[in-house]
Structure formats: C-alpha cells, structure tokens
Motif scaffolding. Structure first.
Motif, PDB file in Angstrom:
ATOM      1  N   ALA A  71      -8.748 -45.176 -37.142  1.00 48.27           N
ATOM      2  CA  ALA A  71      -8.405 -46.779 -36.721  1.00 48.27           C
ATOM      3  C   ALA A  71      -9.010 -47.386 -35.506  1.00 48.27           C
ATOM      4  O   ALA A  71      -9.264 -46.711 -34.654  1.00 48.27           O
ATOM      5  CB  ALA A  71      -6.571 -46.715 -36.574  1.00 48.27           C
ATOM      6  N   HIS A  72      -9.003 -48.503 -35.567  1.00 47.01           N
ATOM      7  CA  HIS A  72      -9.693 -49.569 -34.623  1.00 47.01           C
ATOM      8  C   HIS A  72      -9.211 -49.045 -33.156  1.00 47.01           C
ATOM      9  O   HIS A  72      -9.882 -48.721 -32.279  1.00 47.01           O
ATOM     10  CB  HIS A  72      -9.637 -50.716 -34.799  1.00 47.01           C
ATOM     11  CG  HIS A  72     -10.879 -51.609 -34.150  1.00 47.01           C
ATOM     12  ND1 HIS A  72     -10.526 -52.424 -33.006  1.00 47.01           N
ATOM     13  CD2 HIS A  72     -12.188 -51.717 -34.328  1.00 47.01           C
ATOM     14  CE1 HIS A  72     -11.577 -52.849 -32.352  1.00 47.01           C
ATOM     15  NE2 HIS A  72     -12.578 -52.549 -33.146  1.00 47.01           N
ATOM     16  N   LEU A 107      -9.703 -44.819 -26.713  1.00 50.67           N
ATOM     17  CA  LEU A 107      -9.376 -43.484 -26.488  1.00 50.67           C
ATOM     18  C   LEU A 107     -10.558 -42.894 -25.635  1.00 50.67           C
ATOM     19  O   LEU A 107     -11.501 -42.604 -26.257  1.00 50.67           O
ATOM     20  CB  LEU A 107      -8.717 -42.390 -27.344  1.00 50.67           C
ATOM     21  CG  LEU A 107      -7.417 -43.007 -28.157  1.00 50.67           C
ATOM     22  CD1 LEU A 107      -7.083 -42.185 -29.343  1.00 50.67           C
ATOM     23  CD2 LEU A 107      -6.371 -43.108 -27.159  1.00 50.67           C
ATOM     24  N   ALA A 108     -10.284 -42.371 -24.413  1.00 52.11           N
ATOM     25  CA  ALA A 108     -11.396 -41.851 -23.605  1.00 52.11           C
ATOM     26  C   ALA A 108     -10.951 -40.564 -22.672  1.00 52.11           C
ATOM     27  O   ALA A 108      -9.604 -40.969 -22.115  1.00 52.11           O
ATOM     28  CB  ALA A 108     -12.111 -42.795 -22.835  1.00 52.11           C
ATOM     29  N   VAL A 109     -11.550 -39.732 -22.431  1.00 51.12           N
ATOM     30  CA  VAL A 109     -10.935 -38.720 -21.591  1.00 51.12           C
ATOM     31  C   VAL A 109     -10.749 -39.073 -20.355  1.00 51.12           C
ATOM     32  O   VAL A 109     -11.802 -40.110 -19.951  1.00 51.12           O
ATOM     33  CB  VAL A 109     -12.149 -37.565 -21.591  1.00 51.12           C
ATOM     34  CG1 VAL A 109     -11.389 -36.253 -20.604  1.00 51.12           C
ATOM     35  CG2 VAL A 109     -12.213 -36.882 -22.943  1.00 51.12           C
ATOM     36  N   ALA A 114      -5.749 -48.248 -25.261  1.00 46.71           N
ATOM     37  CA  ALA A 114      -5.326 -47.746 -26.892  1.00 46.71           C
ATOM     38  C   ALA A 114      -4.711 -49.006 -27.410  1.00 46.71           C
ATOM     39  O   ALA A 114      -4.624 -49.201 -28.781  1.00 46.71           O
ATOM     40  CB  ALA A 114      -4.059 -46.674 -26.729  1.00 46.71           C
ATOM     41  N   ALA A 115      -3.900 -49.806 -26.953  1.00 47.78           N
ATOM     42  CA  ALA A 115      -3.367 -51.408 -27.571  1.00 47.78           C
ATOM     43  C   ALA A 115      -4.439 -52.224 -27.559  1.00 47.78           C
ATOM     44  O   ALA A 115      -4.221 -53.306 -28.106  1.00 47.78           O
ATOM     45  CB  ALA A 115      -2.309 -51.607 -26.841  1.00 47.78           C
ATOM     46  N   ASP A 164      -0.901 -57.012 -28.344  1.00 43.13           N
ATOM     47  CA  ASP A 164      -1.975 -56.995 -29.470  1.00 43.13           C
ATOM     48  C   ASP A 164      -3.096 -56.809 -28.945  1.00 43.13           C
ATOM     49  O   ASP A 164      -3.516 -57.226 -28.004  1.00 43.13           O
ATOM     50  CB  ASP A 164      -1.678 -58.461 -30.325  1.00 43.13           C
ATOM     51  CG  ASP A 164      -0.152 -58.225 -31.120  1.00 43.13           C
ATOM     52  OD1 ASP A 164      -0.213 -57.301 -31.834  1.00 43.13           O
ATOM     53  OD2 ASP A 164       0.475 -59.302 -31.192  1.00 43.13           O
ATOM     54  N   PRO A 165      -4.317 -56.424 -30.248  1.00 50.26           N
ATOM     55  CA  PRO A 165      -5.758 -56.714 -29.455  1.00 50.26           C
ATOM     56  C   PRO A 165      -6.075 -57.896 -28.817  1.00 50.26           C
ATOM     57  O   PRO A 165      -5.534 -59.015 -29.518  1.00 50.26           O
ATOM     58  CB  PRO A 165      -6.580 -56.130 -30.836  1.00 50.26           C
ATOM     59  CG  PRO A 165      -5.359 -55.430 -31.665  1.00 50.26           C
ATOM     60  CD  PRO A 165      -3.930 -56.322 -31.436  1.00 50.26           C
TER      61      PRO A 165
END
Ligand code: PMP
Length: 434
Positions: free
Chosen positions: A14-15, A20-22, A143-144, A122-123
C-alpha cells in the motif's frame, strides 16, 4: 510477480508503507548495545531501580488471586478500575475532575499516537510539531502520509510567536493544520520544558485558529525540582487530547498508556483500537492498577527523579568541562535528554562512525525532523548509563568532536579546491576517507 529481486512483493505494498523507514534510533540499537560502547543513544528507562522483589510478589499474588480475570479479554476501552486510577494520576498535573469514561487505555502512548494519526490524517494533511520532534510520533505521521510543519523551540519550549507565524502562513496558503503535536514537559529529544506563561498563549492561539492539540506527556512527573506544571489539557479540556504513559514512571515493558480525549474523539479511539487489538492486555492493565493501589508509587517516582537528576548532572558537568568551544546544549530540568548542537561545519551523522570507533553512541539529529534538517544536532540520553559511564561517554564524545574539528581545519587549509566539493546528502565520505 513484477517486484524486484530484493523484494518480490515490492509492487503490491500500500502507498502508506512508503513512509515507513528504520528510525535512526533503531538502526543504532545493535551497535550501541555492545558492552564496550557507552550508549548515550537509547531512551530506555532504568527499570533496575524498581523494587523488583515487591513487583514480582505483587504479580504472583495478582494471578493467584484473580487469575481467571487477569488472564482474560476485557472491554476495548480498557479496565475501568485502571481508568479511575489514571484520573488520580492526571490530577498531579492539574487535570482535576477527569472522567474515567473519557479515558482510553492503549498499548503504550505509541499506540495512542498511531490511533490519533489514523483518525485525523489523510495523505497530504498538515501536522504542526516542534522542531525537533519525538521520532516515534514522526513515524506515525509519515505512515499516514501527512506533511509535518516544524515550529521552533527555544529553552522555554515551543515559541508562541513562531507558532502564530506558522498558523498565519498556513491560513494564507488556504490550508489548516489537523492538529498541533507537542511534548510540553522535558521534551524528547530537546530536553526543554514549555514555560508556564507560554501554555495559555499556545492554547489561545490554537483556539483562535481552531487547531486541535495533541499533548504527549510521558515525562511530566519526572521534574527534578519535584514540581509539576499544569497540563494544556487543564487549560482547555475540549481542545486537547492528552496522552499519558506508565513507561517512565513505572515500567516500559508493561506497555500501558492512555488517551484522555473529548467524548466524540474518545468514541473513535475506542472503535479503532478495537479493530487493531480487540482490547488492551488485561495482565498489564491489572498489574499497573495493582501497582498504583498497593505500592508506594509516588515514592518510586521520587527515586527515579533523584536517579535521573544525578545522571543529568554527570552529563552536564562533563559537557561543561570537556566539550570544545562552539558546541551548545540544552539544560533539562527533568526527563531523559540533552540536545546538543555541534560547531558550524560538523555533521552528527557523518561523525557517527568515528563515535562508534571511539565506543560512544548518540542519536544524530536528522531523525527528529521530517524535513531533513538537524545535521549539526544530536540527542544525548542520560537515563540508562551510570554516572561513571556517562562521564566516560562524554570524554570519548569530546575527543571525537575535537578530532572532527582538527580534521576539518586541516582539510580546509590544505585542500581549498576539494573543500568546495558538495557531496549529495547522505553520500559524503566520512572525513577519515576524504
Ligand atoms: N511520546 C514520547 C515523547 C516518548 O518519548 C515516548 C517513548 N520514548 C513515547 C511517546 C512512547 O512511549 P510508550 O509507548 O512507551 O508509552
């Protein structure tokens, strides 16, 4: 499958997973935990200072007496007795007359941050947040797929005039922030505390521009003067979602936090939390409830405060004595963190391999900004290492900074042409290779 060889599923995520990144902190964890390294990196509470025997017996008795309930599911909003006890805890910071109906138990305040992000963002939505900001909150905003607009802090916390300027700029652009995310007390990572007189100003601005406030307050009881400051929630109950946690005042491993929210938001929090986790873990909740009602928890918070104050002193004394000129840092009155700014021209991330080689770990500042700034900054945590280890860590860190400064001076004086080379961000070779 059309994914790549490294990840055959890369074509179907999903977009929202693209954000998500460490985190800088997680990436450091393995190396910073080696015994020869003094870690000023992680923000782990010092749970060894708990009365472990007493907590152990308490847990044993809890299961022996009430096992069938303790080991069972519960309501999605969380255990009612714990929610009532939480209202007493919040009274310590001037939130009086709180209703347990509006408290939602979460798996640490981290879950509450995630729920808030999912409920409101929302994005492309805008979040206002201090610069720097708590990395775990930035992760939920990323993430959002939200856009974070940072507002500067100074030694008295979030700057009201800067907040007003940011709100005005958004208004002029026809945009509206979904909320202001703020850590008013003993900020992670900046170590500063929002001055009491600024609290009313921040609330007034958010009222005027109709912006919701997310007040994240895991450290509020850890002020070294033993004083607490009034929560923003106490000034404007309908304007603020308050997030609390037992991670720093009891134990981070129980993973119990909470949100205290206006009723309409509370309903959304409960429904979304149920869809994520059904209900918060009963064993942890009843352990916390039992701890609060049978153990001298206020005395234990005092023990933590004294322990962390001694460690804060060790760090600040070491920095005062050893850091080269040009370094500046904040002076926390509570909590776990000092925020250090390096002299002009140094980069904390580029310097990190040298730090590890010299057996000292810290967290580079860039992870605490959503916009890539913070190169000269770093977070130093004093919560976990003993004062002696902290002193040794500062000695090593000061040596690392000195080496970097010397190298830079040599490089600039002998290689004027090479010095002008601009390396793309993140790809600059460490000075030891240049
Ligand atoms: N907010 C802030 C500002 C924090 O520093 C932390 C922990 N480092 C959290 C939230 C999350 O804490 P927990 O999930 O353990 O309650």
């Amino acid at each position: 499958m059309t994914g790549n060889t490294l990840d055959p599923y890369s074509d179907r995520y999903a977009h929202r997973t693209h954000g998500l990144a460490v985190s800088e902190i997680r990436a450091l964890f393995a190396v910073a935990n080696r015994p020869e390294v003094v870690s000023l990196a992680g923000g782990m509470p010092y749970t060894a200072a708990l009365p472990l025997d007493a907590v152990g017996s308490m847990l044993g008795e809890l299961v022996a007496r009430n096992g069938a309930t303790v080991l069972q599911y519960c309501a999605g909003q969380g255990d009612v007795r714990l929610r009532e006890l939480i209202c007493e805890v919040m009274a310590e910071e001037a939130i009086t007359g709180a209703s347990s109906d509006d408290v939602v138990i979460t798996v640490g305040s981290q879950q509450a941050l995630d729920l808030i992000s999912r409920i409101f963002l929302d994005p492309g939505d805008v979040v206002l947040a201090e610069g720097p900001s708590y990395v775990g909150a930035l992760g939920t905003f990323a993430a959002a797929e939200a856009e974070v607009v940072h507002v500067p802090l100074d030694s008295d916390g979030l700057v009201p005039a800067a907040l007003e300027a940011a709100l005005e700029a958004l208004r002029a652009a026809g945009r509206q922030a979904k909320f202001l995310y703020t850590v008013p007390n003993f900020h992670n990572p900046a170590g500063v505390t929002l001055a009491v007189e600024r609290r009313a100003q921040i609330v007034e601005l958010c009222e005027r521009y109709d912006v919701l406030i997310i007040e994240d307050n895991p450290y509020g009881l850890l002020g070294f003067d033993g004083q607490t400051r009034p929560a923003l929630k106490s000034l404007a109950p309908e304007r603020v979602v308050y997030l609390g946690s037992f991670s720093k005042t009891f134990a981070s491993g129980v993973r119990v936090g909470w949100a205290y929210a206006p009723s309409a938001i509370r309903d959304k929090l409960v429904l979304l939390s149920e869809s994520q986790i059904l209900c918060p873990p009963m064993l942890s909740q009843l352990a916390v409830a039992e701890y609060l009602s049978t153990q001298p928890w206020r005395e234990q918070v005092k023990t933590f405060r004294e322990l962390y104050r001694e460690r804060r002193d060790a760090l600040l004394d070491g920095l005062d004595a050893l850091m080269p000129p040009g370094c500046t840092w904040t002076k926390p009155d509570g909590g776990f963190y000092v925020w250090l700014t390096l002299p002009e021209g140094l980069d904390a991330k580029v310097m990190q391999p040298r730090g590890i080689a010299e057996r000292v770990a810290y967290v580079p500042g860039i992870g605490f900004y959503a916009d890539g700034s913070g190169q000269r900054e770093m977070r130093l945590s004093y919560c976990f290492p003993t004062p002696d280890r902290i002193r040794e860590g500062v000695r090593r860190l000061a040596g690392v900074v000195e080496q970097e400064l010397e190298l830079r001076a040599t490089f600039l004086s002998t290689e004027p042409a090479a010095a002008k080379v601009r390396w793309p961000r993140g790809s600059a070779p460490g000075p030891e290779l240049a």
